[in-house]
Scaffold this active site. Structure first.
Site, PDB file in Angstrom:
ATOM      1  CE  LYS A  23      53.710  -1.170  -4.774  1.00 34.56           C
ATOM      2  NZ  LYS A  23      53.318  -0.852  -3.387  1.00 34.56           N
TER       3      LYS A  23
ATOM      4  NE  ARG B 179      50.344  -0.505  -6.728  1.00 35.53           N
ATOM      5  CZ  ARG B 179      49.981  -1.761  -6.944  1.00 35.53           C
ATOM      6  NH1 ARG B 179      49.944  -2.237  -8.198  1.00 35.53           N
ATOM      7  NH2 ARG B 179      49.657  -2.550  -5.943  1.00 35.53           N
TER       8      ARG B 179
ATOM      9  CG  HIS C 287      47.981   5.392  -4.316  1.00 34.97           C
ATOM     10  ND1 HIS C 287      48.782   5.122  -5.404  1.00 34.97           N
ATOM     11  CD2 HIS C 287      48.072   4.309  -3.508  1.00 34.97           C
ATOM     12  CE1 HIS C 287      49.351   3.946  -5.236  1.00 34.97           C
ATOM     13  NE2 HIS C 287      48.933   3.427  -4.103  1.00 34.97           N
TER      14      HIS C 287
ATOM     15  CE1 TYR D  14      40.453   1.494  -0.297  1.00 36.81           C
ATOM     16  CE2 TYR D  14      41.866  -0.416  -0.049  1.00 36.81           C
ATOM     17  CZ  TYR D  14      41.667   0.862  -0.494  1.00 36.81           C
ATOM     18  OH  TYR D  14      42.675   1.519  -1.145  1.00 36.81           O
TER      19      TYR D  14
ATOM     20  NE  ARG E 223      46.422   0.648  -5.716  1.00 38.23           N
ATOM     21  CZ  ARG E 223      46.440  -0.468  -6.434  1.00 38.23           C
ATOM     22  NH1 ARG E 223      46.089  -0.437  -7.707  1.00 38.23           N
ATOM     23  NH2 ARG E 223      46.798  -1.614  -5.891  1.00 38.23           N
TER      24      ARG E 223
ATOM     25  CG  HIS F 241      45.589  -4.609  -2.886  1.00 37.75           C
ATOM     26  ND1 HIS F 241      44.363  -4.326  -2.329  1.00 37.75           N
ATOM     27  CD2 HIS F 241      46.141  -3.390  -3.180  1.00 37.75           C
ATOM     28  CE1 HIS F 241      44.174  -3.018  -2.285  1.00 37.75           C
ATOM     29  NE2 HIS F 241      45.238  -2.436  -2.789  1.00 37.75           N
TER      30      HIS F 241
END
Length: 420
Positions: A295, A270, A365, A400, A368, A391
Site C-alpha cells: 500500500k 496480503r 487476512h 492487537y 495475516r 502497516h
C-alpha cells in the site's frame, strides 16, 4: 481444429453439420489457444451440439436469439436426471451446463476476436460531471481498486437520482439523506461507511467545480466506527500448522498453495502482495524476499526463511507451469493466467475450511492477523510489528495490543490480588 481433438470422421461431421458448427469450431480454437485440456473440450463440445439441436427444434438459428434459450436448455438437460441424486450433485450439474453455455457465448458472441471482453460500463455521471474519475486518479492518486468502489456506489446513486428525476446540480441534503437511508436497508456498517465517505468526496468535487452551489459534503453523516471496537480475526499458531497439514504437497496445486500459505503466515503478506510477486523479487544469492506492491507504493525486504525458500524451490522445480512471464504464481487449469489476489485469498479460505477452523470471514487476512498476533504474543514492539507487516499507521497495529492471550489467561487463572 476439430480433427485435433476428435478422431472419428462421423463425430466431426455431426459437429460441423449442426447450425452452430462454425461457432463451435471457433470456440474449440479459442479453448486450444488458452491451453484447455482435451478432456475439457471433449466434455464441452457434445453439450453445445445438444444445444444446437434443442434450439433448432424451436426454429432458432441465429446466435443472438439462441442466447435467450440458455435457461430453458439447462432446465431441459436437468429434467431427465435421476431424482435420487443429492442436491449438491444437481447443483454441480447445473453450474457446469450454465458455465459452459455462458463461456461459449462470451467467446463467440461477446468477443468477435476472442481477445476482448464486453465493453466496460460508462463511468457514472460521465456526462453531468466529467473529470471526476480523472480527479480521483490524477489528483488524489487512488488505486484502481479504490476507484472501483467509487464507481460502484456512484452508479447506485446515479440510478437513484434518475428514478426521482434529480440532476446533480440540484442536489440537496434531504435528497442525499433519503438515498443513504434507503441503502442502509441493504448495506452493512462497513459498506455504509464507504458509501457515505465516497458521497462526501463526490459532493465536495461538485462544489469545487461549481456544479453545486452549496457545499453539503460536511453535512453528510458517516456511521460511527469506534476505534479499536473490533478484535482481529486471528487464529492460533497451532491452527495455522493444522491448516498447512491439509495441503497435499505431492500435487502441483499443493506445492503452489503451500508456498503461498507460508508467505501469508510467515510474513503476513496480503493476497494482493502474494499475487504480484515475480521471480525477480527473490534474491537467492542474499536470501532476500522483496515485496514491492504494498500500500502507498511502499516496499519491504525480508530475510528469506528456509522453510519458505524450500517451498518456493519445490514449486518452481515441480509445480510452476512452463511460461515466459516472470510472474511467480500461476493457474494450472486453463486458461493459463497468473493468479489474481482473489484466487490467493480463496486458496487460504479453502484450507481453513478444510481444517475445520472456525473463523469469521476466512481468507488471506486471517493468516495475516495470525502472523501479527504471534509477534505480539512474543513481545515484539508494536512499531516493529507494524513495519514488519507493512502497516501504514500505528493505529492499525494497536488493535492487537488488546488481544494479549497469554496475559489474559494469567489474569483469568489468578485470584485477582495482583490487580490494583
Amino acid at each position: 481444429m476439430l480433427e485435433r481433438f476428435f478422431v472419428k470422421p462421423h463425430t466431426i461431421d455431426r459437429i460441423t453439420e449442426c447450425w452452430l458448427g462454425p461457432q463451435i469450431e471457433q470456440y474449440v480454437t479459442a479453448l486450444a489457444d488458452r491451453a484447455y485440456a482435451p478432456r475439457s473440450i471433449h466434455r464441452r463440445v457434445p453439450l453445445l451440439v445438444k444445444f444446437a439441436t434443442f434450439t433448432a427444434a424451436k426454429n432458432v438459428k441465429q446466435l443472438e436469439q439462441a442466447e435467450n434459450f440458455i435457461e430453458p436448455f439447462i432446465a431441459d438437460r436437468l429434467s431427465g436426471r435421476n431424482s435420487d441424486r443429492s442436491v449438491g450433485a444437481h447443483r454441480r450439474d447445473r453450474n457446469f451446463v450454465a458455465g459452459v453455455m455462458r463461456h461459449f457465448f462470451s467467446l463467440v458472441l461477446w468477443e468477435a476476436d476472442s481477445d476482448r471482453t464486453r465493453p466496460p460500463l460508462p463511468d457514472p455521471f460521465a456526462v453531468q460531471v466529467p473529470g471526476f474519475f480523472d480527479y480521483l486518479r490524477d489528483e488524489r492518486g487512488l488505486r484502481q481498486g479504490s476507484i472501483k468502489h467509487y464507481r460502484h456506489y456512484l452508479r447506485v446513486f446515479e440510478r437513484h437520482l434518475g428514478e426521482i428525476g434529480c440532476d446533480p446540480g440540484a442536489l440537496t441534503l434531504p435528497v442525499v439523506t433519503a438515498f443513504i437511508t434507503i441503502q442502509a436497508q441493504h448495506f452493512g456498517r462497513t459498506s455504509m461507511i464507504s458509501l457515505a465517505s465516497n458521497l462526501r468526496v463526490f459532493l465536495r468535487y461538485l462544489h469545487r467545480e461549481r456544479i453545486l452551489q452549496r457545499d453539503i459534503s460536511k453535512l453528510v453523516e458517516i456511521p460511527q466506527n469506534y476505534r479499536l471496537a473490533d478484535i482481529p480475526r486471528s487464529i492460533s499458531w497451532a491452527s495455522v500448522q493444522n491448516m498447512l497439514d491439509q495441503v497435499d504437497r505431492r500435487t502441483v496445486f499443493g506445492r503452489r498453495d503451500y508456498a503461498m500459505l507460508l508467505l501469508m503466515a510467515v510474513y503476513g503478506l496480503r493476497a494482493r502482495e502474494v499475487a504480484l510477486l515475480t521471480l525477480d523479487d527473490i534474491d537467492w544469492k542474499r536470501d532476500r524476499l522483496h515485496v514491492r506492491g504494498r500500500k502507498a507504493e511502499h516496499s519491504t525486504t525480508y530475510p528469506l526463511a528456509p522453510i519458505v525458500g524450500e517451498a518456493i524451490v519445490d514449486y518452481l522445480r515441480n509445480g510452476r507451469p512452463d511460461v515466459q512471464s516472470r510472474q511467480l504464481f500461476w493457474r494450472h487449469l486453463a486458461p493459463q493466467l497468473p493468479l489474481t489476489h482473489s484466487a490467493v485469498s480463496a486458496t487460504a479460505s479453502k484450507y481453513l475450511h478444510r481444517a475445520g477452523i472456525p473463523v469469521s470471514r476466512p481468507g488471506s487476512h486471517t493468516l495475516r492477523h495470525a502472523c501479527v498476533q504471534r509477534l505480539v504474543d512474543r513481545g515484539f514492539p508494536l512499531k516493529t510489528i507494524g513495519d514488519y507487516v507493512g502497516h501504514r499507521a500505528a493505529s492499525s497495529t494497536m488493535i492487537y495490543a488488546k488481544v494479549q492471550v497469554g496475559d489474559l489467561r494469567e489474569v483469568a487463572q489468578g485470584d485477582g490480588e495482583d490487580l490494583q
